[in-house]
Design an enzyme around this catalytic site. Structure first.
Site, PDB file in Angstrom:
ATOM      1  N   TYR A   1       0.831  -1.215   0.000  1.00 34.04           N
ATOM      2  CA  TYR A   1       0.000   0.000   0.000  1.00 34.04           C
ATOM      3  C   TYR A   1       0.863   1.261   0.000  1.00 34.04           C
ATOM      4  O   TYR A   1       0.379   2.370   0.073  1.00 34.04           O
ATOM      5  CB  TYR A   1      -0.938   0.012   1.207  1.00 34.04           C
ATOM      6  CG  TYR A   1      -0.195   0.005   2.525  1.00 34.04           C
ATOM      7  CD1 TYR A   1       0.145  -1.204   3.160  1.00 34.04           C
ATOM      8  CD2 TYR A   1       0.219   1.186   3.141  1.00 34.04           C
ATOM      9  CE1 TYR A   1       0.851  -1.226   4.343  1.00 34.04           C
ATOM     10  CE2 TYR A   1       0.930   1.172   4.337  1.00 34.04           C
ATOM     11  CZ  TYR A   1       1.253  -0.039   4.917  1.00 34.04           C
ATOM     12  OH  TYR A   1       1.969  -0.060   6.104  1.00 34.04           O
TER      13      TYR A   1
ATOM     14  N   GLU B   1      11.381  -3.620   5.840  1.00 34.22           N
ATOM     15  CA  GLU B   1      10.216  -3.089   6.555  1.00 34.22           C
ATOM     16  C   GLU B   1      10.388  -3.058   8.067  1.00 34.22           C
ATOM     17  O   GLU B   1      10.050  -2.074   8.721  1.00 34.22           O
ATOM     18  CB  GLU B   1       8.986  -3.948   6.216  1.00 34.22           C
ATOM     19  CG  GLU B   1       8.632  -3.952   4.746  1.00 34.22           C
ATOM     20  CD  GLU B   1       8.067  -2.603   4.297  1.00 34.22           C
ATOM     21  OE1 GLU B   1       8.800  -1.865   3.638  1.00 34.22           O
ATOM     22  OE2 GLU B   1       6.932  -2.301   4.641  1.00 34.22           O
TER      23      GLU B   1
HETATM   24  N1  LIG Z   1       4.496  -1.578   4.079  1.00 34.07           N
HETATM   25  C1  LIG Z   1       4.071  -0.482   3.215  1.00 34.07           C
HETATM   26  C2  LIG Z   1       5.027   0.655   3.250  1.00 34.07           C
HETATM   27  C3  LIG Z   1       6.374   0.189   2.849  1.00 34.07           C
HETATM   28  C4  LIG Z   1       7.303   1.341   2.750  1.00 34.07           C
HETATM   29  O1  LIG Z   1       6.992   2.344   2.148  1.00 34.07           O
HETATM   30  N2  LIG Z   1       8.453   1.171   3.383  1.00 34.07           N
HETATM   31  C5  LIG Z   1       9.408   2.210   3.208  1.00 34.07           C
HETATM   32  C6  LIG Z   1      10.091   2.556   4.471  1.00 34.07           C
HETATM   33  S1  LIG Z   1      10.655   1.221   5.389  1.00 34.07           S
HETATM   34  C7  LIG Z   1      10.355   1.709   2.120  1.00 34.07           C
HETATM   35  O2  LIG Z   1      10.642   0.556   2.026  1.00 34.07           O
HETATM   36  N3  LIG Z   1      10.740   2.598   1.293  1.00 34.07           N
HETATM   37  C8  LIG Z   1      11.583   2.235   0.176  1.00 34.07           C
HETATM   38  C9  LIG Z   1      11.739   3.487  -0.622  1.00 34.07           C
HETATM   39  O3  LIG Z   1      11.290   4.515  -0.096  1.00 34.07           O
HETATM   40  O4  LIG Z   1      12.284   3.447  -1.747  1.00 34.07           O
HETATM   41  C10 LIG Z   1       3.833  -1.033   1.814  1.00 34.07           C
HETATM   42  O5  LIG Z   1       3.194  -2.070   1.786  1.00 34.07           O
HETATM   43  O6  LIG Z   1       4.203  -0.470   0.781  1.00 34.07           O
END
Ligand SMILES: N[C@@H](CCC(=O)N[C@@H](CS)C(=O)NCC(=O)O)C(=O)O
Length: 401
Positions: free
Chosen positions: A122, A196
């Protein structure tokens, strides 16, 4: 046939002694005979308060070895997380809690018709999954709203200037649209646990996913709760937007994160606007304009990003048994797969498909399908194992760029 995996959990670290070749050898026989119902057979409290759980298959199930290894690594991540939170003299409780995890995983994986371990995306996982998967479908989860209330210092911010990333906050009448990925391969779970949980402060939990078509099924989702040290919580959207425009981390600028997610939602869920996300994007772009920032620079090179297109099932649906409807609205990788890596898709295209790929665990695989059978020969650089595998027709074996 025993899928033997044995991992000894100690108070400080988790070692796994999983026989990779076993998995691939097991993969050599028909995948259907492969079992990965994992139940703890025995555990004991040792001097070091270690908790060791021996897993042995309990019944024959029709799933493939890639899912089996993803499940085993999920359990290891759960055990590690449990041990890190449990005090050492509760290792018996830890094992009891592990039994609960095993039972939950068993019902989760085997209750869906694809016999896979699914992850709900998401946030950045929607446009930058970073792990191997063999199916992706649109849908939503209920009881949550998406909010940019999670801080981040490892991807889109720094310790001094944390960025803002998406998390889910509980709301009985809320719902969040995104993608469910059927993950495969032993690298997926360790990758997600690191990205994560270790780096992002998220925890994993199961919830129901409602696909655009078809019955709900369980998915694993990573959510950042108020208890994690990076939690920033609610704030005026304009203040969050200012923080976003001032944050950049090792994965790129925080503006890219917001805009790519907004683009994804506009493209795939035009009928389900996320007002929090779109208001944040509007305020972010307004500040970018006021400060005369270069948006194309902020958006980065797009390296590793994937764009999904809806798979055209009209052809395969035509000759599909009506009692076994394809999961419609499924997605397939588009051509962002680098030239050197061919995609092997066994779905009703040509009777013979040849493909080659560099696997996400550093292996090289050549695979081809003959009629409906997928055969492959691969070399895993990581543990110098030559392996031979077969996969079920209909699976799209793609390798993340
Ligand atoms: N768990 C959520 C959010 C995941 C998320 O956005 N995590 C960030 C922070 S840990 C990330 O991996 N970011 C990688 C990026 O910003 O390129 C998802 O299902 O997408």
């Amino acid at each position: 046939m025993v899928l033997g995996c044995f991992f000894r959990l100690c108070t400080t670290k988790v070692n796994i002694n999983m026989h990779h070749t076993d998995l691939h050898r097991l993969g050599r026989s028909r995948l259907k005979r492969l079992s990965n119902t994992i139940s703890d057979k025995s555990y004991h409290k040792s001097r070091q308060n270690a908790c060791s759980i021996q897993c042995q298959h309990k019944s024959v199930l029709k799933i493939n070895s890639l899912t089996a290894s993803a499940c085993i690594n999920f359990l290891i991540a759960q055990a590690k997380c449990l041990l890190e939170t449990e005090t050492v003299d509760q290792s018996s409780d830890c094992c009891i809690r592990m039994n609960e995890k095993v039972a939950e995983l068993e019902s989760t994986v085997f209750s869906n018709d694809t016999k896979a371990l699914w992850v709900f995306a998401y946030g950045s996982l929607c446009w930058l999954p970073g792990f191997q998967f063999h199916k992706a479908v649109t849908g939503h989860v209920k009881g949550y709203n998406r909010r940019f209330w999670q801080g981040n210092t490892t991807h889109r911010g720094t310790e001094d200037k944390p960025g803002r990333v998406a998390t889910l906050v509980e709301d009985p009448v809320g719902s969040v649209h995104g993608l469910a990925f059927a993950i495969s391969g032993e690298a997926a779970i360790p990758y997600l646990s690191k990205r994560e949980c270790e780096l992002g402060g998220y925890i994993s939990q199961f919830t129901d996913f409602h696909p655009a078509k078809g019955q709900p099924f369980k998915v694993l989702l990573y959510v950042a709760t108020i208890k994690n040290p990076l939690w920033l919580g609610d704030g005026k959207v304009k203040d969050i937007a200012r923080q976003v425009t001032e944050s950049r981390g090792p994965s790129g600028h925080n503006v890219e994160y917001v805009v790519r997610l907004a683009n994804f939602m506009r493209e795939h869920f035009p009928e389900h606007p996320d007002h929090h996300l779109f208001e944040l994007e509007k305020d972010v772009l307004a500040i970018v304009g006021e400060k005369n920032m270069c948006l194309s620079k902020l958006m980065g090179t797009g390296q590793g990003c994937v764009k999904f297109v809806k798979k055209d099932h009209s052809a395969s649906n035509a000759n599909n048994d009506q009692n076994n409807p394809e999961r419609v609205d499924s997605f397939e990788h588009t051509t962002r797969v680098p030239e050197k890596t061919l995609r092997c898709s066994c779905r009703d295209e040509l009777p013979v498909q040849v493909g080659g790929s560099v696997t996400s665990t550093g292996g090289v695989a050549v695979h081809f399908t003959l009629l409906n059978l997928g055969l492959g020969l691969g070399f895993k650089c990581t543990d110098y194992a030559l392996y031979f595998f077969i996969f079920q027709s209909g699976e799209t074996i793609t390798t993340r760029p």
